[in-house]
Design a protein around this motif. Structure first.
Motif, PDB file in Angstrom:
ATOM      1  N   ASN A 176      -4.284  -6.593   1.675  1.00 23.66           N
ATOM      2  CA  ASN A 176      -3.254  -5.837   2.374  1.00 23.66           C
ATOM      3  C   ASN A 176      -3.131  -6.301   3.834  1.00 23.66           C
TER       4      ASN A 176
ATOM      5  N   ASP B 144       0.891  -1.158   0.000  1.00 24.06           N
ATOM      6  CA  ASP B 144       0.000   0.000   0.000  1.00 24.06           C
ATOM      7  C   ASP B 144       0.930   1.209   0.000  1.00 24.06           C
ATOM      8  N   ARG B 145       1.149   1.793  -1.172  1.00 25.45           N
ATOM      9  CA  ARG B 145       2.232   2.771  -1.365  1.00 25.45           C
ATOM     10  C   ARG B 145       1.717   4.212  -1.316  1.00 25.45           C
ATOM     11  N   SER B 146       2.269   4.987  -0.415  1.00 26.62           N
ATOM     12  CA  SER B 146       2.037   6.433  -0.366  1.00 26.62           C
ATOM     13  C   SER B 146       3.371   7.101  -0.684  1.00 26.62           C
TER      14      SER B 146
ATOM     15  N   TYR C  33      -8.830  -5.438  -2.087  1.00 26.98           N
ATOM     16  CA  TYR C  33      -7.456  -4.970  -1.905  1.00 26.98           C
ATOM     17  C   TYR C  33      -7.153  -4.721  -0.422  1.00 26.98           C
ATOM     18  N   ARG C  34      -8.101  -4.164   0.310  1.00 26.54           N
ATOM     19  CA  ARG C  34      -7.875  -3.918   1.739  1.00 26.54           C
ATOM     20  C   ARG C  34      -7.693  -5.226   2.502  1.00 26.54           C
TER      21      ARG C  34
ATOM     22  N   HIS D 276      -0.894   7.723  -4.382  1.00 27.34           N
ATOM     23  CA  HIS D 276      -1.196   6.670  -3.409  1.00 27.34           C
ATOM     24  C   HIS D 276      -1.766   5.516  -4.203  1.00 27.34           C
ATOM     25  N   CYS D 277      -1.178   4.341  -4.076  1.00 26.40           N
ATOM     26  CA  CYS D 277      -1.633   3.218  -4.888  1.00 26.40           C
ATOM     27  C   CYS D 277      -1.422   1.898  -4.160  1.00 26.40           C
ATOM     28  N   TYR D 278      -2.140   0.883  -4.632  1.00 26.08           N
ATOM     29  CA  TYR D 278      -1.821  -0.498  -4.298  1.00 26.08           C
ATOM     30  C   TYR D 278      -0.972  -1.035  -5.450  1.00 26.08           C
TER      31      TYR D 278
END
Length: 271
Positions: A127, A23-25, A123-124, A86-88
């Motif tokens: 994660n 989970d990229r910020s 996705y959540r 912000h992406c997965y």
């Protein structure tokens, strides 16, 4: 040996293996240097924007876009420092049940899928399971990731195809655009394509193209630098009389009014 998986029926034999998930910020300096990848990569943008390169071609992605980079492609990427991404993101391998590696999934490099609640929940969950790594997490991640791949290829396909058609029309509105050309673009039968488009947009392809062209013509006329004939031709109409007829039908007033009175006091063209 690799198999080019473009037949969606062949996906029933697909076994995706997740190798990396994040989970990229992004920070302002975030980037991926140029590299040839030995895995498939999916990045789903939830916010912000970034530019991805696939085999030297740039793709500008925004919130709601899906970026797919197939195994063997050369990639690099940077986030917009003024609109941080912000992406997965995930790296994975694809094999058939028989063990044959898959060259690529039947996905474009860049597609617009929005942020549907069902996909976001998958996705959540993925994660959470990936981070916790509780007993049995490998089996659970394979199941969740398989559901995500299924959703991206099947459930989100109609909206993705529609976005491809809309984007093409907006980019090429000044050119002749045929039903066949659009149908081939999204791999649909030209005889079926017209009804498919109308069912989703509530208007025919011709009506949608005319609406885009009239909006463009309105912008040209509002600048004061074009007469009616010039605006008609520059927006894709070959007949100025037909243009005037379509313009009045869509806008509710003739195009000459914009030259006489400007855009003041006129309602915008309805959506």
């Amino acid at each position: 040996m690799f198999v080019q998986t473009t037949d969606r029926g062949a996906l029933d034999e697909l076994v995706p293996v997740l190798e990396y998930f994040v989970d990229r910020s992004c920070l302002p300096e975030w980037k991926i240097n140029r590299q040839t990848i030995a895995f498939h990569n999916l990045s789903w943008l939830l916010a912000g924007s970034a530019t991805f390169w696939c085999d030297g071609v740039p793709y500008h992605a925004h919130a709601g876009d899906l970026v797919y980079l197939p195994r063997g492609s050369t990639r690099r990427a940077v986030s917009d420092p003024e609109d941080l991404m912000h992406c997965y993101a995930c790296d994975f391998q694809c094999q058939s049940i028989g063990g044959t590696a898959t060259a690529r999934l039947p996905l474009p490099v860049l597609s617009r899928i929005g942020i549907p609640d069902g996909l976001l929940e998958l996705y959540r969950r993925l994660n959470r399971v990936w981070l916790e790594k509780s007993p049995g997490y490998g089996l659970e991640t394979r199941g969740l990731f398989s559901m995500i791949i299924h959703r991206l290829v099947y459930a989100e396909e109609p909206s993705r195809r529609l976005s491809v058609v809309q984007d093409f029309i907006i980019q090429h509105y000044a050119e002749p655009i045929s039903l066949t050309r659009l149908a081939v673009l999204v791999r649909l039968n030209p005889r079926y394509f017209g009804n498919w488009f109308s069912d989703r947009m509530g208007m025919t392809v011709k009506e949608y193209i005319n609406r885009i062209r009239i909006r463009k013509a309105t912008d040209l006329l509002a600048t004061g630098g074009f007469n009616v004939a010039e605006a008609a031709y520059d927006s894709g109409f070959e007949d100025v009389f037909y243009f005037s007829k379509v313009f009045k039908k869509i806008a509710g007033f003739p195009p000459s009014d914009l030259l006489r009175f400007g855009s003041a006091g006129r309602s915008p063209i309805p959506d």
